[in-house]
Design an enzyme around this catalytic site. Structure first.
Site, PDB file in Angstrom:
ATOM      1  N   ARG A 127       0.835  -1.208   0.000  1.00 58.31           N
ATOM      2  CA  ARG A 127       0.000   0.000   0.000  1.00 58.31           C
ATOM      3  C   ARG A 127       0.866   1.253   0.000  1.00 58.31           C
ATOM      4  O   ARG A 127       0.640   2.189  -0.761  1.00 58.31           O
ATOM      5  CB  ARG A 127      -0.931  -0.018   1.212  1.00 58.31           C
ATOM      6  CG  ARG A 127      -1.827   1.211   1.321  1.00 58.31           C
ATOM      7  CD  ARG A 127      -2.715   1.123   2.544  1.00 58.31           C
ATOM      8  NE  ARG A 127      -3.467   2.353   2.746  1.00 58.31           N
ATOM      9  CZ  ARG A 127      -4.302   2.566   3.770  1.00 58.31           C
ATOM     10  NH1 ARG A 127      -4.489   1.602   4.667  1.00 58.31           N
ATOM     11  NH2 ARG A 127      -4.943   3.712   3.890  1.00 58.31           N
ATOM     12  N   PHE A 128       1.874   1.273   0.882  1.00 58.04           N
ATOM     13  CA  PHE A 128       2.767   2.432   0.954  1.00 58.04           C
ATOM     14  C   PHE A 128       3.549   2.597  -0.346  1.00 58.04           C
ATOM     15  O   PHE A 128       3.751   3.713  -0.832  1.00 58.04           O
ATOM     16  CB  PHE A 128       3.741   2.288   2.122  1.00 58.04           C
ATOM     17  CG  PHE A 128       3.112   2.411   3.486  1.00 58.04           C
ATOM     18  CD1 PHE A 128       1.760   2.693   3.638  1.00 58.04           C
ATOM     19  CD2 PHE A 128       3.872   2.237   4.627  1.00 58.04           C
ATOM     20  CE1 PHE A 128       1.183   2.798   4.896  1.00 58.04           C
ATOM     21  CE2 PHE A 128       3.311   2.340   5.890  1.00 58.04           C
ATOM     22  CZ  PHE A 128       1.962   2.622   6.027  1.00 58.04           C
ATOM     23  N   SER A 280      13.851   1.102   6.507  1.00 58.84           N
ATOM     24  CA  SER A 280      12.435   1.244   6.838  1.00 58.84           C
ATOM     25  C   SER A 280      11.695  -0.088   6.773  1.00 58.84           C
ATOM     26  O   SER A 280      10.470  -0.130   6.896  1.00 58.84           O
ATOM     27  CB  SER A 280      11.773   2.255   5.898  1.00 58.84           C
ATOM     28  OG  SER A 280      11.720   1.768   4.577  1.00 58.84           O
ATOM     29  N   ARG A 317      -5.925  -0.152  -4.809  1.00 54.67           N
ATOM     30  CA  ARG A 317      -4.893   0.776  -5.282  1.00 54.67           C
ATOM     31  C   ARG A 317      -3.969   0.041  -6.237  1.00 54.67           C
ATOM     32  O   ARG A 317      -3.509  -1.065  -5.962  1.00 54.67           O
ATOM     33  CB  ARG A 317      -4.096   1.338  -4.102  1.00 54.67           C
ATOM     34  CG  ARG A 317      -3.008   2.322  -4.501  1.00 54.67           C
ATOM     35  CD  ARG A 317      -2.434   3.004  -3.272  1.00 54.67           C
ATOM     36  NE  ARG A 317      -3.407   3.921  -2.690  1.00 54.67           N
ATOM     37  CZ  ARG A 317      -3.373   4.356  -1.429  1.00 54.67           C
ATOM     38  NH1 ARG A 317      -2.425   3.935  -0.626  1.00 54.67           N
ATOM     39  NH2 ARG A 317      -4.286   5.187  -0.982  1.00 54.67           N
ATOM     40  N   ARG A 344      16.424   0.593  -2.833  1.00 51.64           N
ATOM     41  CA  ARG A 344      17.553   0.652  -1.893  1.00 51.64           C
ATOM     42  C   ARG A 344      17.835  -0.753  -1.365  1.00 51.64           C
ATOM     43  O   ARG A 344      17.003  -1.346  -0.683  1.00 51.64           O
ATOM     44  CB  ARG A 344      17.276   1.615  -0.738  1.00 51.64           C
ATOM     45  CG  ARG A 344      18.458   1.705   0.225  1.00 51.64           C
ATOM     46  CD  ARG A 344      18.438   2.930   1.122  1.00 51.64           C
ATOM     47  NE  ARG A 344      17.403   2.908   2.135  1.00 51.64           N
ATOM     48  CZ  ARG A 344      17.321   3.776   3.149  1.00 51.64           C
ATOM     49  NH1 ARG A 344      18.223   4.736   3.259  1.00 51.64           N
ATOM     50  NH2 ARG A 344      16.342   3.699   4.014  1.00 51.64           N
ATOM     51  N   GLU A 437      26.320   8.651   4.619  1.00 46.60           N
ATOM     52  CA  GLU A 437      25.802   8.595   5.985  1.00 46.60           C
ATOM     53  C   GLU A 437      26.789   7.965   6.968  1.00 46.60           C
ATOM     54  O   GLU A 437      26.443   7.753   8.132  1.00 46.60           O
ATOM     55  CB  GLU A 437      24.485   7.818   6.006  1.00 46.60           C
ATOM     56  CG  GLU A 437      24.601   6.412   5.452  1.00 46.60           C
ATOM     57  CD  GLU A 437      23.263   5.713   5.273  1.00 46.60           C
ATOM     58  OE1 GLU A 437      22.240   6.249   5.746  1.00 46.60           O
ATOM     59  OE2 GLU A 437      23.242   4.647   4.661  1.00 46.60           O
ATOM     60  N   GLY A 462      22.291  12.501   5.572  1.00 50.02           N
ATOM     61  CA  GLY A 462      21.270  12.113   6.543  1.00 50.02           C
ATOM     62  C   GLY A 462      21.812  12.277   7.944  1.00 50.02           C
ATOM     63  O   GLY A 462      22.740  11.568   8.351  1.00 50.02           O
ATOM     64  N   PHE A 463      21.242  13.206   8.691  1.00 42.32           N
ATOM     65  CA  PHE A 463      21.760  13.562  10.016  1.00 42.32           C
ATOM     66  C   PHE A 463      21.788  12.373  10.971  1.00 42.32           C
ATOM     67  O   PHE A 463      22.758  12.176  11.711  1.00 42.32           O
ATOM     68  CB  PHE A 463      20.916  14.693  10.609  1.00 42.32           C
ATOM     69  CG  PHE A 463      21.134  14.914  12.082  1.00 42.32           C
ATOM     70  CD1 PHE A 463      22.280  15.553  12.538  1.00 42.32           C
ATOM     71  CD2 PHE A 463      20.198  14.482  13.011  1.00 42.32           C
ATOM     72  CE1 PHE A 463      22.486  15.760  13.901  1.00 42.32           C
ATOM     73  CE2 PHE A 463      20.401  14.685  14.375  1.00 42.32           C
ATOM     74  CZ  PHE A 463      21.541  15.327  14.828  1.00 42.32           C
ATOM     75  N   LEU A 464      20.745  11.566  10.999  1.00 53.25           N
ATOM     76  CA  LEU A 464      20.616  10.559  12.044  1.00 53.25           C
ATOM     77  C   LEU A 464      21.658   9.456  11.919  1.00 53.25           C
ATOM     78  O   LEU A 464      22.418   9.186  12.852  1.00 53.25           O
ATOM     79  CB  LEU A 464      19.202   9.980  12.035  1.00 53.25           C
ATOM     80  CG  LEU A 464      18.096  10.970  12.416  1.00 53.25           C
ATOM     81  CD1 LEU A 464      16.724  10.333  12.243  1.00 53.25           C
ATOM     82  CD2 LEU A 464      18.259  11.447  13.851  1.00 53.25           C
ATOM     83  N   ASP A 465      21.704   8.783  10.767  1.00 49.56           N
ATOM     84  CA  ASP A 465      22.709   7.731  10.598  1.00 49.56           C
ATOM     85  C   ASP A 465      24.118   8.306  10.690  1.00 49.56           C
ATOM     86  O   ASP A 465      25.012   7.690  11.280  1.00 49.56           O
ATOM     87  CB  ASP A 465      22.521   7.036   9.248  1.00 49.56           C
ATOM     88  CG  ASP A 465      21.783   5.711   9.387  1.00 49.56           C
ATOM     89  OD1 ASP A 465      22.129   4.936  10.288  1.00 49.56           O
ATOM     90  OD2 ASP A 465      20.857   5.461   8.599  1.00 49.56           O
ATOM     91  N   PRO A 546       8.196  12.929   4.044  1.00 47.74           N
ATOM     92  CA  PRO A 546       7.628  11.749   4.704  1.00 47.74           C
ATOM     93  C   PRO A 546       6.310  11.247   4.143  1.00 47.74           C
ATOM     94  O   PRO A 546       5.813  10.221   4.614  1.00 47.74           O
ATOM     95  CB  PRO A 546       7.443  12.236   6.150  1.00 47.74           C
ATOM     96  CG  PRO A 546       7.151  13.692   6.004  1.00 47.74           C
ATOM     97  CD  PRO A 546       7.991  14.153   4.840  1.00 47.74           C
ATOM     98  N   ASP A 637      12.722   5.510  11.272  1.00 45.53           N
ATOM     99  CA  ASP A 637      13.198   4.207  10.844  1.00 45.53           C
ATOM    100  C   ASP A 637      14.425   3.867  11.677  1.00 45.53           C
ATOM    101  O   ASP A 637      14.657   4.463  12.729  1.00 45.53           O
ATOM    102  CB  ASP A 637      13.458   4.167   9.335  1.00 45.53           C
ATOM    103  CG  ASP A 637      14.606   5.067   8.887  1.00 45.53           C
ATOM    104  OD1 ASP A 637      15.317   5.625   9.754  1.00 45.53           O
ATOM    105  OD2 ASP A 637      14.806   5.217   7.668  1.00 45.53           O
TER     106      ASP A 637
END
Length: 743
Positions: A127-128, A280, A317, A344, A437, A462-465, A546, A637
């Site tokens: 779906r996503f 994710s 969908r 990815r 990253e 990407g700041f987080l990783d 997002p 994620d």
């Protein structure tokens, strides 16, 4: 041992269900001989799997050298040039070679010459995935009406349908302002005064309230229409290579309220989407991987569809198909309606028992992804129906995450070269997106791009990783600042600028994407609109959003900023300073954190960590909106988990906190997380049997064993605990017991 029908034995061991999926569902759609394919897979795996292991061993050796250096040296008292000399000595920082330009060819326009938003979605969720693929176009009316970009409005009058007419009129006003700004009419006229849009002598024409006929200030912005020229149903305009669609229907509830009958303003939003097999996604075994690959197969054939309940009704969908309009020259004008899709793959770290090599080792999952996502992508290359084709140029786009330095990028390129040979497709068909990253990739970015100069189509930040790796790399250097303070340190802006500077210097403009990271608050679109214009202003021609709603809104920024002109300006500035990038964001000497600061930071990280882990392990959800301690939803994620776990590990290592304090706070936060998920029928609370709860145990282990986790990655522990849950539940089902909460 597996035997092919040709009587040639395979020494690799292939999961029976997986082989059946590939042989029965994938192979018939290709021109590849299955028996020869599996023999070639065996050769590739046996050749490259040992090299994969060597690269991981090198990571560990370098990390040990870093740890020892930091234990024996005071980083904050060390001259930066001495620190850099050490990094060069151990091979962490490599010599930068001469200038060059990438040589990537056959790149689709959405990547090379267009600038716009990018979505990242778990391909495991059909779906996503479909929602994202179809988010190439969306309603700006709906995005504005349903978000906080337009302030709350009262009601003009009651509506049985629930439609707020007053808010609707504010949306219309916003969109007319948008048209005036980016598609201005001639002679200073305003779209607010238009009563009729039509096509007159091949030109876009607006009839004003006073009866005047007026055209666009830039007539070339009009490109196509649908319907009659005197009363078109749709008009396509283009600015900065991004399309919009003015939809006209006087007889709908919205169109009847508009002087010109405009019922919607649709905008081109997510030009590209990354279909994610990695951060994710919660995919831990063959069953999960088949689901991932089957959805990717459906996207490549164009046949993927899914049913779900929305508003009490079953909704189906499926993928949108391209449309044909009438161009201004009366020739067909083709409009793409799907995002161009990357896939990815996972990184080099994890292995999976779906295939075992000739020595009985689990195959590196990154090698498996490289082979099978590419195999499935060849179906797109063979597709004769160009209305559902992904790449118009015959390319396969793979984003490769978590590579450490140019040697690992070169290995990915070698893998892709071997896969091309295996699949009998032209050299450099498989393009690579480099995730910037990991710290060793950042500081060697130019050489990483050089290693992929014939394949590179993407770099991003990407700041987080990146911060998670910053922490693990320099775990023994000292106490890291709280997360909010890390964001304000010089290294972060230098890192963001460096990525663009290096990308432009290596010739990515007009050939590849330079990307920026995610806006993580999907419910706070006004703040996104106020801040995310900075991404195209930085010279990045894409940035992550997002949701489809966020994509439609962020698209406005690409009408405001001509990114490729902006890149020309950015290219003139001095390159960001690598010394700033190498400045570790530690608590300054002589400064201490108060007990209140420490407790608050642990609470924030513990609550975030638990909220994510419980869904990952119990429900197999790899990406979702997770409320923070203040009940603000964040799209999270594994990158969020990595940074939270590594910060707490660092503070525990350096005595800022204790195991006892962490356990006590985690238990308090578990009760909050349970309460936040109380309305989820699939959620099983951690409390009151918290000490036996599998997800709670996993969360603590991520912190307590954080120094031992390779590069601070969370996948090994998450996979272990998720497999445990799945195993226990399978055994309970076999025994005829209720699902229950596994301990």
């Amino acid at each position: 041992m597996t035997t092919n029908s040709s009587n040639q034995s395979l020494s690799i061991d292939i999961n029976e269900s997986f082989r059946q999926f590939i042989d029965s569902e994938v192979m018939p759609l290709t021109n590849i001989d299955p028996d020869q394919f599996w023999l070639d897979v065996q050769t590739l795996v046996d050749d490259l799997a040992p090299r994969n292991r060597e690269l991981l061993e090198k990571r560990e050796v370098i990390q040990q050298q870093l740890d020892e250096w930091h234990k024996n040296n005071d980083y904050q008292a060390t001259d930066i040039e001495d620190y850099k000399a050490f990094l060069k000595e151990i091979g962490y920082l490599v010599e930068e070679g001469p200038d060059f330009k990438i040589e990537t060819e056959n790149v689709d326009d959405e990547i090379a010459t267009m600038a716009g938003p990018q979505l990242v979605v778990p391909v495991k969720n059909a779906r996503f995935a479909l929602n994202a693929a179809n988010a190439r176009w969306g309603s700006l009316y709906d995005a504005l009406y349903g978000s906080d970009v337009i302030p709350k409005t009262g009601k003009l009058k009651p509506s049985k349908s629930g439609y707020n007419e007053l808010r609707g009129r504010e949306v219309m006003k916003y969109c007319r302002d948008f048209l005036d700004k980016h598609f201005p009419l001639d002679d200073g006229a305003s779209h607010h005064d238009v009563t009729l849009y039509q096509i007159y002598y091949q030109q876009f024409t607006a009839v004003l309230k006073k009866g005047t006929y007026i055209g666009l200030k830039d007539s070339k912005q009009f490109v196509a229409f649908n319907g009659s020229k005197n009363a078109p149903n749709e008009i396509i305009l283009k600015n900065n290579d991004m399309h919009i669609n003015i939809r006209i229907n006087n007889y709908t509830s919205v169109g009847s309220l508009d002087d010109a009958g405009v019922e919607d303003l649709r905008v081109e939003g997510a030009l590209t989407t990354i279909m994610d097999c990695e951060d994710s996604v919660a995919a831990v075994d063959t069953e999960d991987k088949i689901e991932v690959y089957r959805n990717w197969l459906g996207l490549m054939t164009g046949n993927l569809s899914t049913n779900f309940i929305k508003g009490g009704k079953t909704v189906t969908r499926s993928l949108q198909r391209d449309r044909i309009f009438t161009g201004r020259d009366d020739e067909p004008y083709y409009v793409r309606r799907r995002s161009l899709m990357f896939v990815r793959n996972v990184g080099h770290l994890m292995t999976i028992d779906t295939i075992k090599d000739s020595e009985g080792n689990n195959i590196p999952e990154g090698i498996m992804d490289g082979i099978f996502t590419s195999l499935i992508s060849t179906i797109d290359l063979l597709n004769s129906d160009k209305n559902i084709a992904n790449s118009k140029t015959g390319s396969i786009y793979i984003v490769k995450p978590k590579m450490h330095g140019p040697e690992e990028v070169a290995f990915s390129c070698e893998l892709f070269r071997r896969v091309e040979q295996l699949l009998s497709i032209p050299a450099n068909t498989i393009k690579i997106g480099i995730m910037d990253e990991e710290r060793r990739t950042t500081v060697n970015l130019k050489e990483c791009i050089r290693a992929a100069k014939t394949r590179c189509v993407f770099i991003n930040t990407g700041f987080l990783d990146r911060t998670g790796d910053e922490m693990h790399t320099s775990m023994h250097a000292g106490v890291f600042l709280p997360k909010k303070d890390i964001k304000a340190q010089p290294w972060l802006q230098a890192y963001e600028d460096w990525n663009v500077d290096i990308g432009l210097a290596c010739g990515l403009s007009g050939k590849a994407q330079i990307g920026k990271g995610m806006w993580a608050q999907p419910d706070d679109m006004k703040a996104m609109m106020d801040s995310k214009r900075a991404h195209p202003e930085s010279g990045a021609n894409t940035a992550w959003v997002p949701s489809p709603t966020a994509a439609m809104l962020h698209a406005i920024h690409y009408h405001e900023v001509d990114v490729f002109e902006r890149q020309k300006e950015v290219a003139k500035r001095p390159r960001a300073n690598i010394n700033d990038i190498l400045t570790i964001p530690l608590v300054p000497k002589g400064q201490t954190l108060s007990p209140e600061e420490v407790e608050k930071e642990i609470e924030n990280n513990a609550q975030s960590l638990l909220g994510y882990v419980i869904r990952w392990i119990d429900q197999g959800i790899g990406c979702s909106k997770v409320p923070d301690i203040h009940n603000i939803n964040y799209m999270e994620d594994r990158a969020t988990l990595r940074i939270s776990a590594q910060l707490l590990t660092n503070w525990l290592l350096h005595g800022i906190t204790t195991k006892e304090q962490i356990v006590e706070i985690f238990k308090r936060m578990a009760a909050i997380v349970d309460e936040q998920n109380a309305n989820d029928p699939a959620y099983v609370p951690m409390c009151p049997s918290i000490d036996e709860d599998v997800a709670f145990k996993a969360s603590l282990e991520l912190v307590f064993n954080g120094t031992e986790q390779p590069s601070g990655y969370t996948e090994p522990l998450l996979h272990t605990y998720r497999k445990k849950i799945k195993y226990i539940r399978a055994k309970r089902r076999e025994a005829g017991l209720k699902e229950g909460k596994p301990a």
